[in-house]
Motif scaffolding. Structure first.
Motif, PDB file in Angstrom:
ATOM      1  N   GLN A 127       3.355  -5.789   8.837  1.00 55.10           N
ATOM      2  CA  GLN A 127       4.734  -5.671   8.356  1.00 55.10           C
ATOM      3  C   GLN A 127       5.553  -4.855   9.352  1.00 55.10           C
ATOM      4  OE1 GLN A 127       6.208  -7.199   5.748  1.00 55.10           O
ATOM      5  NE2 GLN A 127       4.263  -8.238   5.340  1.00 55.10           N
ATOM      6  N   ASP A 128       6.696  -5.393   9.743  1.00 51.20           N
ATOM      7  CA  ASP A 128       7.633  -4.668  10.593  1.00 51.20           C
ATOM      8  C   ASP A 128       9.043  -4.870  10.038  1.00 51.20           C
ATOM      9  OD1 ASP A 128       8.389  -7.239  11.380  1.00 51.20           O
ATOM     10  OD2 ASP A 128       7.511  -7.101  13.373  1.00 51.20           O
TER      11      ASP A 128
ATOM     12  N   ARG B 274       0.742  -2.319  -6.154  1.00 49.73           N
ATOM     13  CA  ARG B 274       0.348  -1.783  -4.855  1.00 49.73           C
ATOM     14  C   ARG B 274      -0.992  -1.060  -4.932  1.00 49.73           C
ATOM     15  NH1 ARG B 274       4.981   2.095  -3.125  1.00 49.73           N
ATOM     16  NH2 ARG B 274       4.613   2.753  -5.275  1.00 49.73           N
ATOM     17  N   ARG B 275      -1.662  -0.995  -3.790  1.00 49.33           N
ATOM     18  CA  ARG B 275      -2.949  -0.308  -3.712  1.00 49.33           C
ATOM     19  C   ARG B 275      -2.755   1.093  -3.139  1.00 49.33           C
ATOM     20  NH1 ARG B 275      -7.281   0.381  -0.033  1.00 49.33           N
ATOM     21  NH2 ARG B 275      -6.163  -0.747   1.611  1.00 49.33           N
TER      22      ARG B 275
ATOM     23  N   LEU C 168      -5.647  -7.942   3.770  1.00 48.01           N
ATOM     24  CA  LEU C 168      -5.144  -7.041   2.733  1.00 48.01           C
ATOM     25  C   LEU C 168      -3.634  -7.146   2.523  1.00 48.01           C
ATOM     26  CD1 LEU C 168      -7.250  -3.854   3.531  1.00 48.01           C
ATOM     27  CD2 LEU C 168      -7.697  -5.630   1.832  1.00 48.01           C
ATOM     28  N   ASP C 169      -2.972  -8.043   3.236  1.00 54.47           N
ATOM     29  CA  ASP C 169      -1.524  -8.186   3.096  1.00 54.47           C
ATOM     30  C   ASP C 169      -1.215  -9.539   2.472  1.00 54.47           C
ATOM     31  OD1 ASP C 169       1.217  -8.209   3.257  1.00 54.47           O
ATOM     32  OD2 ASP C 169       1.324  -7.661   5.371  1.00 54.47           O
ATOM     33  N   ASP C 170      -0.707  -9.516   1.230  1.00 50.78           N
ATOM     34  CA  ASP C 170      -0.444 -10.757   0.504  1.00 50.78           C
ATOM     35  C   ASP C 170       1.035 -11.150   0.523  1.00 50.78           C
ATOM     36  OD1 ASP C 170       0.536  -8.715  -1.045  1.00 50.78           O
ATOM     37  OD2 ASP C 170      -0.556  -9.257  -2.871  1.00 50.78           O
ATOM     38  N   ALA C 171       1.818 -10.541   1.394  1.00 48.47           N
ATOM     39  CA  ALA C 171       3.246 -10.841   1.441  1.00 48.47           C
ATOM     40  C   ALA C 171       3.490 -12.268   1.919  1.00 48.47           C
ATOM     41  CB  ALA C 171       3.959  -9.856   2.367  1.00 48.47           C
TER      42      ALA C 171
ATOM     43  N   THR D 192       0.845  -1.193   0.000  1.00 49.78           N
ATOM     44  CA  THR D 192       0.000   0.000   0.000  1.00 49.78           C
ATOM     45  C   THR D 192       0.885   1.250   0.000  1.00 49.78           C
ATOM     46  OG1 THR D 192      -0.165  -0.143   2.421  1.00 49.78           O
ATOM     47  CG2 THR D 192      -1.994  -1.039   1.129  1.00 49.78           C
ATOM     48  N   TYR D 193       0.379   2.317  -0.620  1.00 51.31           N
ATOM     49  CA  TYR D 193       1.150   3.554  -0.698  1.00 51.31           C
ATOM     50  C   TYR D 193       0.208   4.751  -0.688  1.00 51.31           C
ATOM     51  CZ  TYR D 193      -0.248   4.300  -5.588  1.00 51.31           C
ATOM     52  OH  TYR D 193      -0.976   4.520  -6.735  1.00 51.31           O
ATOM     53  N   LEU D 194       0.781   5.917  -0.463  1.00 50.53           N
ATOM     54  CA  LEU D 194       0.037   7.168  -0.474  1.00 50.53           C
ATOM     55  C   LEU D 194       0.585   8.060  -1.575  1.00 50.53           C
ATOM     56  CD1 LEU D 194      -2.137   8.883   1.068  1.00 50.53           C
ATOM     57  CD2 LEU D 194      -0.206   9.948   2.267  1.00 50.53           C
TER      58      LEU D 194
END
Length: 387
Positions: A49-50, A338-339, A367-370, A15-17
């Motif tokens: 994610q960390d 990315r969304r 929402l996290d497909d990693a 995800t991004y802004l």
């Protein structure tokens, strides 16, 4: 014996802004962000994610049957550590299925991965039949509606360091400059960093000039010996400010070439943002995958800077067939997939927190497909999952 980077891997959250949208929401001229700062988008990390999961996801890209069993050292450079005692590298080692490696974490602001790379160089020199895995993984946070908000980001870079590298052979000459200064820091009690922006930029440039002058004096080389110069990029305009201080040493033709290759080195950072320890190597990877003007034998300069502060200038030579070690199409697809978050989604995601009392907590993973994620906390322990 040549020692250097054999492979490089990249991971950033999905995800991004968009920073034009952020500028409009904050009442700022978008050109200030996209031109003045030099950023277009910034990656936003979900709770799943960390620094550990991003590091492991980046490393998945560079590990294979040929090098996995040879990893004798694993170094994680990060300033987004998850524990005051246990190294994140040990979690990464387990998630990757590695065994019996020296595994530890290094902290010195954005210099951490470079400290790991130099440690790996010495390790391989002493153990030429073994390889090292060096990772820079971070989430840059400055807070909502703060001056540094536009320079946030999240991601990780992983590098396999070996003898007879196939990508970039590191040269032994390096120069270092370090001083105790307060340009950027994050006390244990704060989730966001503190920064003196203008002062930090001034110190970044001064430290670059110091290491560059020392390098020239030590080696007798000049800017004409380089095909490209790469920089730590907290934002892409910062490296350009440093580069411009030495461009007059080159001819007009060489200046144009160096500027063109500098722009190629910023393309990934413009889309991902600041990833602290990994930012220099994100720039290197962007240069190698986005520029079509490089050839085997070319010398690349690298300037690493970690606030507080320490800097190092070092160099590498591109190896024959280096192009075969890259995954530009894969990384382009990852970024394109990315969304984009709305402003409300970004602010909600930014403010989401894990419990600080160790109570049981389950993260929504829809929402996290990693491949590797943090699924929650139980009895003060982080629970990781490799899908």
């Amino acid at each position: 014996m040549q020692i250097g980077i054999d492979k490089m891997g990249l991971f950033t959250p999905n995800t991004y802004l968009d920073l034009v949208m952020l500028a409009n929401a904050r009442g700022v001229d978008p050109d200030k962000y996209t031109i003045g700062i030099g950023q277009d988008q910034m990656a936003i990390a979900p709770l799943s994610q960390d620094s550990v999961t991003m590091a492991a996801n980046a490393a998945l890209e560079v590990l294979d049957e040929d090098n996995r069993d040879a990893i004798g050292l694993l170094v994680l450079g990060t300033e987004s550590g998850i524990d005051q005692s246990k190294a994140g590298a040990l979690y990464v080692q387990h998630l990757l299925g590695l065994k019996n490696a020296r595994a530890f974490e290094i902290k010195e602001a954005c210099y951490g991965a470079t400290a790991g790379l130099m440690t790996a160089y010495d390790f391989v020199a002493a153990h030429p039949n073994q390889k090292a895995l060096v990772i820079g993984s971070d989430i840059a946070r400055y807070g909502l509606e703060t001056p540094g908000e536009v320079t946030q980001g999240a991601g990780a870079i992983a590098m396999v360091v070996s003898a007879t590298p196939h990508l970039l052979a590191l040269e032994p000459a390096t120069t270092v400059h370090s001083e105790d200064i307060q340009d950027f820091w994050r006390p244990n009690y704060s989730k966001e960093a503190f920064a003196r922006g203008k002062y930090s930029t001034e110190q970044y440039i001064a430290f670059f000039q110091a290491t560059w002058a020392d390098y020239r004096a030590q080696t007798g080389r000049s800017i004409t010996d380089f095909k490209a110069l790469t920089f730590h990029l907290p934002y892409t305009k910062m490296g350009l400010k440093a580069l411009r201080t030495i461009l007059p040493e080159a001819t007009e033709t060489q200046q144009a070439q160096l500027l063109d290759r500098y722009q190629a080195s910023t393309l990934y950072s413009r889309q991902i943002g600041n990833i602290y320890t990994g930012s220099l190597y994100l720039g290197l990877l962007s240069l190698l995958e986005q520029s079509e003007q490089l050839s085997a034998g070319d010398r690349i300069g690298l300037f690493s800077y970690g606030s507080g502060a320490i800097s190092e200038f070092f160099t590498g030579i591109l190896q024959p067939g280096f192009e075969n070690q890259l995954a530009g199409l894969k990384h382009k697809a990852m970024l394109a997939a990315r969304r984009q978050l709305t402003l409300a989604e970004y602010e909600t995601q930014f403010q989401a927190e894990l419990p600080e009392d160790g109570s049981e907590f389950e993260i929504d993973l829809a929402l996290d497909d990693a491949p590797i994620i943090l699924k929650g906390i139980k009895q003060h322990e982080r629970l990781y999952l490799k899908r």
